[in-house]
Design an enzyme around this catalytic site. Structure first.
Site, PDB file in Angstrom:
ATOM      1  N   ASP A   1       1.649  -6.964  -4.260  1.00 55.04           N
ATOM      2  CA  ASP A   1       0.909  -7.006  -3.009  1.00 55.04           C
ATOM      3  C   ASP A   1       1.605  -8.078  -2.179  1.00 55.04           C
ATOM      4  O   ASP A   1       1.943  -9.149  -2.692  1.00 55.04           O
ATOM      5  CB  ASP A   1      -0.552  -7.410  -3.287  1.00 55.04           C
ATOM      6  CG  ASP A   1      -1.397  -7.329  -2.036  1.00 55.04           C
ATOM      7  OD1 ASP A   1      -2.283  -6.461  -1.992  1.00 55.04           O
ATOM      8  OD2 ASP A   1      -1.177  -8.131  -1.098  1.00 55.04           O
ATOM      9  N   SER A   2       1.810  -7.803  -0.901  1.00 55.45           N
ATOM     10  CA  SER A   2       2.641  -8.734  -0.128  1.00 55.45           C
ATOM     11  C   SER A   2       1.969 -10.079   0.099  1.00 55.45           C
ATOM     12  O   SER A   2       2.606 -11.016   0.567  1.00 55.45           O
ATOM     13  CB  SER A   2       3.087  -8.110   1.187  1.00 55.45           C
ATOM     14  OG  SER A   2       2.065  -8.108   2.140  1.00 55.45           O
ATOM     15  N   SER A   3       0.698 -10.216  -0.252  1.00 57.88           N
ATOM     16  CA  SER A   3       0.059 -11.542  -0.185  1.00 57.88           C
ATOM     17  C   SER A   3       0.693 -12.477  -1.212  1.00 57.88           C
ATOM     18  O   SER A   3       0.557 -13.697  -1.127  1.00 57.88           O
ATOM     19  CB  SER A   3      -1.433 -11.442  -0.475  1.00 57.88           C
ATOM     20  OG  SER A   3      -2.000 -10.518   0.403  1.00 57.88           O
TER      21      SER A   3
ATOM     22  N   THR B   1       2.139 -21.166  20.920  1.00 63.90           N
ATOM     23  CA  THR B   1       0.808 -20.863  21.451  1.00 63.90           C
ATOM     24  C   THR B   1      -0.029 -20.011  20.481  1.00 63.90           C
ATOM     25  O   THR B   1       0.508 -19.165  19.766  1.00 63.90           O
ATOM     26  CB  THR B   1       0.875 -20.172  22.826  1.00 63.90           C
ATOM     27  OG1 THR B   1      -0.451 -19.772  23.199  1.00 63.90           O
ATOM     28  CG2 THR B   1       1.775 -18.940  22.833  1.00 63.90           C
TER      29      THR B   1
ATOM     30  N   THR C   1       3.883  -9.228  14.850  1.00 66.68           N
ATOM     31  CA  THR C   1       2.721  -9.823  14.192  1.00 66.68           C
ATOM     32  C   THR C   1       1.840  -8.667  13.748  1.00 66.68           C
ATOM     33  O   THR C   1       1.701  -7.680  14.473  1.00 66.68           O
ATOM     34  CB  THR C   1       1.928 -10.672  15.219  1.00 66.68           C
ATOM     35  OG1 THR C   1       2.781 -11.708  15.684  1.00 66.68           O
ATOM     36  CG2 THR C   1       0.694 -11.300  14.621  1.00 66.68           C
TER      37      THR C   1
ATOM     38  N   THR D   1       0.810  -1.218   0.000  1.00 65.47           N
ATOM     39  CA  THR D   1       0.000   0.000   0.000  1.00 65.47           C
ATOM     40  C   THR D   1       0.843   1.267   0.000  1.00 65.47           C
ATOM     41  O   THR D   1       0.477   2.268  -0.629  1.00 65.47           O
ATOM     42  CB  THR D   1      -0.919  -0.003   1.249  1.00 65.47           C
ATOM     43  OG1 THR D   1      -1.786  -1.122   1.132  1.00 65.47           O
ATOM     44  CG2 THR D   1      -1.731   1.258   1.367  1.00 65.47           C
TER      45      THR D   1
ATOM     46  N   ASP E   1       0.736  -6.917   4.975  1.00 63.31           N
ATOM     47  CA  ASP E   1       0.095  -8.213   5.247  1.00 63.31           C
ATOM     48  C   ASP E   1       1.084  -9.309   5.629  1.00 63.31           C
ATOM     49  O   ASP E   1       0.815 -10.101   6.526  1.00 63.31           O
ATOM     50  CB  ASP E   1      -0.736  -8.662   4.033  1.00 63.31           C
ATOM     51  CG  ASP E   1      -1.983  -7.807   3.862  1.00 63.31           C
ATOM     52  OD1 ASP E   1      -2.360  -7.103   4.818  1.00 63.31           O
ATOM     53  OD2 ASP E   1      -2.587  -7.843   2.770  1.00 63.31           O
TER      54      ASP E   1
HETATM   55  N1  ASP Z   1      -2.371  -5.865   0.804  1.00 60.50           N
HETATM   56  C1  ASP Z   1      -1.313  -4.898   1.095  1.00 60.50           C
HETATM   57  C2  ASP Z   1       0.002  -5.638   1.126  1.00 60.50           C
HETATM   58  O1  ASP Z   1       0.318  -6.280   2.084  1.00 60.50           O
HETATM   59  C3  ASP Z   1      -1.613  -4.225   2.384  1.00 60.50           C
HETATM   60  C4  ASP Z   1      -0.606  -3.183   2.810  1.00 60.50           C
HETATM   61  O2  ASP Z   1       0.434  -2.953   2.269  1.00 60.50           O
HETATM   62  O3  ASP Z   1      -0.883  -2.550   3.833  1.00 60.50           O
HETATM   63  O4  ASP Z   1       0.723  -5.604   0.151  1.00 60.50           O
END
Ligand code: ASP
Length: 342
Positions: A57-59, A277, A165, A14, A90
């Site tokens: 996108d980091s996904s 955990t 996290t 983002t 992410d």
């Molecule tokens: N979906 C985006 C990512 O992780 C969210 C972000 O950057 O905040 O690439």
């Protein structure tokens, strides 16, 4: 003469978006124009060089990106005082944790940051995150780097990366480090929490990197109602060498015979099982309850207060080094980069 030189690596997320003034749509921000967009950056008296990777996108991040980043850091290690990596939020904790284990002999800051609101939007959190991350990466203390760690800066707090996290998709303080204090807190000035910052024993000129990662790993979260057939099916997936078992509370799991037997059989086949955990804060202590003791007895490794992100990436890096069973056990139980408490 500049105070410091920083390499800024943009990977996507983002933070790298701005609004096109003509169409109003979000378009990629060009970090090569960083001084034009943020002229006040010049006041930091820092030389900034930019590498822009194909923004994702980091996904969509994979371990290949981690290897690419590790190589980039090694190849540029001598030429810069510090490094800032812009990354989507992410999976930032995964990438930053992985890098913490992949980089050996690190004596310079590697600061990850990103934003919840695009940098080109008026109310962005990215501007402050970016500028302060650069300032921290350039900061010196007694002539040496102030924070020679892989860390993550977000919303006024600098954390050890492998302790973080992502906890909120909404709040601007998106990251937490429940089991370790911030390395720095930022208000009017930057307050470094010096006793909690790790320093290399022998600062070296060269960075050692681990680039062989074993992706034969799995995160397995238990829940009431988990069936034997589903659990056994997951444990017996071919090629799996390491499992992060997310248990309840202080490392507790059902004492049902089928459950214990299934885990014991996986361990018998050479799979390493690490108990982590599900609670965001606190630690596994398997000798507290009968429900944890059974796991200890069959050879489950305690992840203590490690995060799931650090556990899975630590397994990838450690298993990737093809250690002997004894080395594997020692490495998993030890704090390699401050990811678990003593
Ligand atoms: N979906 C985006 C990512 O992780 C969210 C972000 O950057 O905040 O690439």
């Amino acid at each position: 003469m500049k105070n410091a030189s920083i390499l800024l690596i943009y990977t996507g997320g983002t933070i790298g978006m701005k609004t096109d003034p003509r169409t109003g749509a979000l378009v990629p921000f060009d970090f090569n124009d960083i001084y034009d967009e943020f002229p006040y950056l010049r006041k930091l008296n820092v030389d900034i060089e930019v590498i822009t990777l194909k923004p994702i996108d980091s996904s969509n991040v994979t371990p290949e990106l981690w290897v690419k980043l590790a190589r980039m850091l090694r190849d540029n290690y001598r030429a810069f005082d510090g490094f800032v990596i812009l990354h989507g939020t992410d999976t930032m904790s995964y990438t930053a944790s992985a890098l913490s284990f992949m980089l050996g002999n690190l004596g310079k800051p590697v600061v990850f940051t990103g934003s919840q609101i695009p940098i080109g939007v008026l109310r962005t959190d990215g501007r402050e995150n970016l500028i302060t991350a650069i300032e921290i990466a350039a900061a010196k203390r007694d002539g040496a780097a102030a924070v020679p760690e892989v860390c993550l800066y977000f919303q006024n707090r600098l954390f050890r990366a492998n302790r973080t996290t992502k906890h909120s998709a909404e709040q601007l303080n998106a990251f937490r480090s429940d089991n370790y204090p911030p390395l720095a807190e930022v208000g009017v000035s930057i307050h470094y929490n010096t006793p909690f910052i790790r320093r290399p024993e022998r600062p070296a000129q060269t960075l050692e990197i681990a680039t062989t990662l074993d992706t034969g790993v799995l995160i397995l979260k238990i829940f009431p109602g988990l069936t034997e057939s589903a659990f056994r099916a997951m444990l017996s997936i071919g090629g799996i060498r390491g499992i992060v078992l997310e248990t309840y509370g202080a490392g507790n799991a059902p004492t049902d015979e089928w459950f214990i037997r299934a885990v014991a059989e996986a361990i018998g086949r050479g799979v390493v099982v690490m108990n982590v955990t599900q609670c965001p804060g606190g630690s596994v202590s398997m000798d507290l309850y009968e429900t944890g003791l059974r796991l200890q007895e069959i050879g489950v490794v305690s992840g203590r207060d490690i995060t799931t992100e650090a556990a899975v990436t630590k397994l990838m890096v450690v298993l990737g080094g093809r250690p002997s069973p004894e080395e594997l056990s020692v490495r998993l139980k030890s704090s390699l980069r401050g990811e678990i408490s003593d």
